[in-house]
Motif scaffolding. Structure first.
Motif, PDB file in Angstrom:
ATOM      1  N   SER A  75       0.854  -1.243  -0.028  1.00 32.62           N
ATOM      2  CA  SER A  75      -0.015  -0.020  -0.035  1.00 32.62           C
ATOM      3  C   SER A  75       0.856   1.209   0.050  1.00 32.62           C
ATOM      4  CB  SER A  75      -0.870   0.096   1.251  1.00 32.62           C
ATOM      5  OG  SER A  75      -0.106   0.298   2.273  1.00 32.62           O
ATOM      6  N   LEU A  76       1.931   1.114   0.834  1.00 31.60           N
ATOM      7  CA  LEU A  76       2.770   2.313   0.664  1.00 31.60           C
ATOM      8  C   LEU A  76       3.703   2.739  -0.517  1.00 31.60           C
ATOM      9  CD1 LEU A  76       4.419   2.086   4.414  1.00 31.60           C
ATOM     10  CD2 LEU A  76       3.195   4.000   3.427  1.00 31.60           C
ATOM     11  N   ILE A  77       3.791   1.430  -1.149  1.00 32.75           N
ATOM     12  CA  ILE A  77       4.606   1.632  -2.441  1.00 32.75           C
ATOM     13  C   ILE A  77       3.523   1.878  -3.405  1.00 32.75           C
ATOM     14  CG2 ILE A  77       5.853   0.166  -4.173  1.00 32.75           C
ATOM     15  CD1 ILE A  77       6.601  -1.685  -2.261  1.00 32.75           C
ATOM     16  N   GLY A  78       2.382   1.567  -3.284  1.00 31.44           N
ATOM     17  CA  GLY A  78       1.355   2.174  -4.196  1.00 31.44           C
ATOM     18  C   GLY A  78       0.997   3.738  -3.976  1.00 31.44           C
ATOM     19  N   PHE A  79       0.991   4.099  -2.747  1.00 34.57           N
ATOM     20  CA  PHE A  79       0.742   5.616  -2.610  1.00 34.57           C
ATOM     21  C   PHE A  79       2.064   6.078  -3.026  1.00 34.57           C
ATOM     22  CE2 PHE A  79      -0.191   8.518   1.453  1.00 34.57           C
ATOM     23  CZ  PHE A  79      -0.488   9.328   0.543  1.00 34.57           C
ATOM     24  N   GLY A  80       3.369   5.747  -2.891  1.00 35.07           N
ATOM     25  CA  GLY A  80       4.303   6.585  -3.726  1.00 35.07           C
ATOM     26  C   GLY A  80       4.343   6.468  -4.943  1.00 35.07           C
ATOM     27  N   VAL A  81       4.032   5.665  -5.722  1.00 37.44           N
ATOM     28  CA  VAL A  81       3.883   5.431  -6.852  1.00 37.44           C
ATOM     29  C   VAL A  81       2.685   6.451  -7.471  1.00 37.44           C
ATOM     30  CG1 VAL A  81       3.256   4.082  -9.125  1.00 37.44           C
ATOM     31  CG2 VAL A  81       4.802   3.217  -7.544  1.00 37.44           C
ATOM     32  N   SER A  82       1.605   6.424  -7.032  1.00 36.01           N
ATOM     33  CA  SER A  82       0.715   7.360  -7.172  1.00 36.01           C
ATOM     34  C   SER A  82       0.848   8.663  -7.139  1.00 36.01           C
ATOM     35  CB  SER A  82      -0.754   6.917  -6.490  1.00 36.01           C
ATOM     36  OG  SER A  82      -0.428   7.416  -5.070  1.00 36.01           O
ATOM     37  N   MET A  83       1.620   9.254  -6.180  1.00 37.66           N
ATOM     38  CA  MET A  83       2.259  10.409  -6.138  1.00 37.66           C
ATOM     39  C   MET A  83       3.276  10.788  -7.275  1.00 37.66           C
ATOM     40  SD  MET A  83       3.164  10.821  -2.005  1.00 37.66           S
ATOM     41  CE  MET A  83       3.436  12.552  -2.174  1.00 37.66           C
ATOM     42  N   ALA A  84       3.954   9.880  -7.456  1.00 41.58           N
ATOM     43  CA  ALA A  84       4.945  10.015  -8.758  1.00 41.58           C
ATOM     44  C   ALA A  84       3.943  10.289 -10.108  1.00 41.58           C
ATOM     45  CB  ALA A  84       5.804   8.852  -8.906  1.00 41.58           C
ATOM     46  N   TYR A  85       3.000   9.095 -10.256  1.00 41.71           N
ATOM     47  CA  TYR A  85       2.040   9.527 -11.408  1.00 41.71           C
ATOM     48  C   TYR A  85       1.436  10.881 -11.132  1.00 41.71           C
ATOM     49  CZ  TYR A  85      -2.232   8.768 -13.960  1.00 41.71           C
ATOM     50  OH  TYR A  85      -3.167   8.834 -15.030  1.00 41.71           O
ATOM     51  N   ALA A  86       0.994  11.430 -10.172  1.00 38.00           N
ATOM     52  CA  ALA A  86       0.404  12.930 -10.107  1.00 38.00           C
ATOM     53  C   ALA A  86       1.398  13.837 -10.636  1.00 38.00           C
ATOM     54  CB  ALA A  86      -0.255  13.125  -8.683  1.00 38.00           C
ATOM     55  N   SER A  87       2.905  13.639 -10.295  1.00 33.85           N
ATOM     56  CA  SER A  87       3.792  14.659 -10.617  1.00 33.85           C
ATOM     57  C   SER A  87       3.893  14.744 -12.273  1.00 33.85           C
ATOM     58  CB  SER A  87       5.040  14.230 -10.134  1.00 33.85           C
ATOM     59  OG  SER A  87       5.817  13.131 -10.546  1.00 33.85           O
ATOM     60  N   ALA A  88       3.471  13.605 -13.061  1.00 32.39           N
ATOM     61  CA  ALA A  88       3.612  13.778 -14.528  1.00 32.39           C
ATOM     62  C   ALA A  88       2.573  14.520 -15.096  1.00 32.39           C
ATOM     63  CB  ALA A  88       3.436  12.326 -15.048  1.00 32.39           C
ATOM     64  N   PHE A  89       1.498  15.039 -14.143  1.00 37.73           N
ATOM     65  CA  PHE A  89       0.493  15.960 -14.792  1.00 37.73           C
ATOM     66  C   PHE A  89       0.708  17.539 -14.334  1.00 37.73           C
ATOM     67  CE2 PHE A  89      -1.430  11.569 -14.556  1.00 37.73           C
ATOM     68  CZ  PHE A  89      -1.785  11.557 -16.004  1.00 37.73           C
ATOM     69  N   VAL A  90       1.829  17.555 -13.507  1.00 37.87           N
ATOM     70  CA  VAL A  90       1.805  18.989 -12.923  1.00 37.87           C
ATOM     71  C   VAL A  90       3.047  19.751 -13.517  1.00 37.87           C
ATOM     72  CG1 VAL A  90       2.324  20.223 -10.818  1.00 37.87           C
ATOM     73  CG2 VAL A  90       0.941  18.155 -10.541  1.00 37.87           C
ATOM     74  N   PRO A  91       3.114  21.121 -13.922  1.00 34.28           N
ATOM     75  CA  PRO A  91       4.067  21.567 -14.417  1.00 34.28           C
ATOM     76  C   PRO A  91       5.248  21.962 -13.325  1.00 34.28           C
ATOM     77  CG  PRO A  91       2.302  23.148 -13.966  1.00 34.28           C
ATOM     78  CD  PRO A  91       1.594  21.579 -13.865  1.00 34.28           C
ATOM     79  N   SER A  92       6.376  22.261 -13.961  1.00 30.01           N
ATOM     80  CA  SER A  92       7.417  22.744 -13.144  1.00 30.01           C
ATOM     81  C   SER A  92       7.131  24.042 -12.436  1.00 30.01           C
ATOM     82  CB  SER A  92       8.712  22.684 -14.039  1.00 30.01           C
ATOM     83  OG  SER A  92       9.824  23.057 -13.172  1.00 30.01           O
ATOM     84  N   PRO A  93       7.574  24.061 -11.119  1.00 29.70           N
ATOM     85  CA  PRO A  93       8.521  23.334 -10.255  1.00 29.70           C
ATOM     86  C   PRO A  93       7.624  22.519  -9.351  1.00 29.70           C
ATOM     87  CG  PRO A  93       8.175  25.544  -9.253  1.00 29.70           C
ATOM     88  CD  PRO A  93       7.475  25.471 -10.513  1.00 29.70           C
ATOM     89  N   ASP A  94       6.287  22.591  -9.657  1.00 33.01           N
ATOM     90  CA  ASP A  94       5.362  21.611  -8.801  1.00 33.01           C
ATOM     91  C   ASP A  94       5.495  20.222  -8.939  1.00 33.01           C
ATOM     92  OD1 ASP A  94       4.312  24.028  -7.484  1.00 33.01           O
ATOM     93  OD2 ASP A  94       2.605  23.974  -8.810  1.00 33.01           O
ATOM     94  N   ASN A  95       6.113  19.702 -10.053  1.00 31.99           N
ATOM     95  CA  ASN A  95       6.264  18.243 -10.254  1.00 31.99           C
ATOM     96  C   ASN A  95       7.379  17.880  -9.412  1.00 31.99           C
ATOM     97  OD1 ASN A  95       8.243  19.701 -11.897  1.00 31.99           O
ATOM     98  ND2 ASN A  95       8.147  18.111 -13.449  1.00 31.99           N
TER      99      ASN A  95
END
Length: 415
Positions: A125-145
């Motif tokens: 579940s923690l690994i899934g949480f981390g991957v989901s946050m990484a996934y969210a960073s792909a849709f956020v512009p710099s520097p928020d990503n």
């Protein structure tokens, strides 16, 4: 004639000899472990088992708390995603909740015996949480990503020290987390522009979190050893106090109740008025015949053996009739029990007298066994008033005196 108490159908308490090689002092072992005299690999397997059991219970409770907390954090973190990636919020929420909730909810339903599976689900579940946050960073512009990517590292740094994992489980989680999250970020090019900063920070965070987790787990194990030591010492003290209480209430030679316990038992269970149809309180005063002469002739060891044998017969007789046998001192004993009438009380006393008469004691100075007899005085109380121990003792003692005067080895009712 009975050659032993067993032949008379009387159980004899066996003495269990403890095998000293099997003795194990858990408190001493815990103390030695705390003092650092032996490394964990040198601990006794029973200490390992005790610590493992305590750790398992602790990890199960902590795991349930952390999964509930992690679920709440995962849901609340969607508020941040709604602010910085509103256009893609639905996809991010689906990935976040899909990667976390199935594992945490399943783990929360698992019983204690499936602790290993609970830990596995927690790590996933923690690994899934981390991957989901990484996934969210792909849709956020710099520097928020980059900030979201650092949030992935922060999640690991906060989680690893408090996870209820053992060393190999901690190492496995760290490797899987780093490979899953780092691999996702690299594959999606989310940290290419920040690789020189992100990768060192991630490595430092993982290293520091691992060292901190090891230290926290060492403290946790030390606290368990202290608790185990304190619990074992408290248990030993409680057993010692119970033994002292037992000794203060029992006769040391025969193991029967002593006078103090007999008086307390009479006051609690026998000093009650008798209504119509209820059994009355019967008291037997039992005295060995010519016991001084027995001791003088056969010796004090034979005398002690005789007292113990008589006590065992009395214990068995009292137990059969739901009563209590006690040694009042010397060769004088009493028995409390319930009897419907004088006939029944006298029959029980005669049964006891005959059983004592049949005891045979081996003696090295005699070609045959030696025996003893007893005289019994019986007092029976029936009536609406409360029986008094002093009065019943006096009546039974008077009956005992008459039994001895009439030739001994007999039982008589008090007038």
């Amino acid at each position: 004639m009975c050659k032993s108490l067993q032949d008379c159908g009387i159980p004899v308490q066996s003495r269990v000899q403890m095998d000293r090689a099997q003795d194990f002092d858990l408190a001493a072992a815990a103390h030695a472990a705390l003092a650092g005299k032996k490394p964990p690999r040198g601990w006794d397997h029973r200490l390992h088992a005790a610590i493992a059991e305590s750790l398992g219970d602790l990890h199960y409770r902590e795991g349930r708390f952390l999964m509930a907390l992690g679920t709440a954090v995962a849901v609340l973190s969607l508020g941040v995603d709604a602010l910085i990636a509103s256009d893609h919020f639905t996809k991010i929420a689906a990935v976040r909740l899909g990667a976390v909730l199935p594992f945490t909810l399943s783990a929360l339903l698992l019983p204690r015996r499936l602790l290993a599976l609970q830990k596995l689900l927690m790590g996933l579940s923690l690994i899934g949480f981390g991957v989901s946050m990484a996934y969210a960073s792909a849709f956020v512009p710099s520097p928020d990503n980059a900030l979201l990517a650092l949030g992935v590292v922060t999640l690991f740094g906060l989680a690893l020290p408090v996870l209820p994992f053992r060393r190999w489980q901690m190492i496995g989680f760290a490797l899987l987390y780093g490979l899953a999250v780092g691999g996702f970020l690299l594959l999606h090019g989310a940290i290419v522009d920040y690789a020189k900063t992100f990768i060192p920070i991630m490595m430092l965070t993982m290293g520091a979190a691992t060292v901190l987790a090891h230290r926290i787990h060492w403290i946790e194990r030390r606290n368990l050893l202290l608790t185990l030591q304190a619990d074992e010492r408290a248990k030993a003290l409680e057993e010692s106090n119970a033994r002292l209480t037992e000794l203060s209430m029992n006769d040391p030679l025969t193991g029967l109740a002593n006078r103090r316990r007999a008086e307390d038992t009479f006051a609690e269970h026998y000093a009650t008025p008798v209504t119509v149809g209820q059994a009355g309180t019967a008291l037997f005063m039992v005295d060995l015949d010519h016991f001084k002469a027995f001791n003088d002739h056969w010796g004090h060891q034979a005398g002690d053996a005789c007292l113990r044998a008589v006590a065992e017969v009395m214990r068995h007789s009292a137990s059969r009739h739901g009563g209590l046998a006690a040694r009042f001192g010397g060769e004088e004993f009493v028995v409390f029990l319930r009897a419907d009438d004088a006939t029944q009380a006298h029959a029980i006393a005669e049964e006891l007298r005959v059983a004592i008469e049949r005891i045979e004691i081996d003696h090295p100075a005699s070609a045959t066994t030696v025996s003893c007899t007893t005289s019994i005085g019986i007092a029976l109380h029936k009536g609406p008033n409360v029986p008094e121990l002093a009065d019943m003792l006096a009546r039974a003692d008077a009956a005992l005196y008459r039994a001895k005067a009439e030739g001994r080895n007999r039982s008589l009712m008090a007038a």
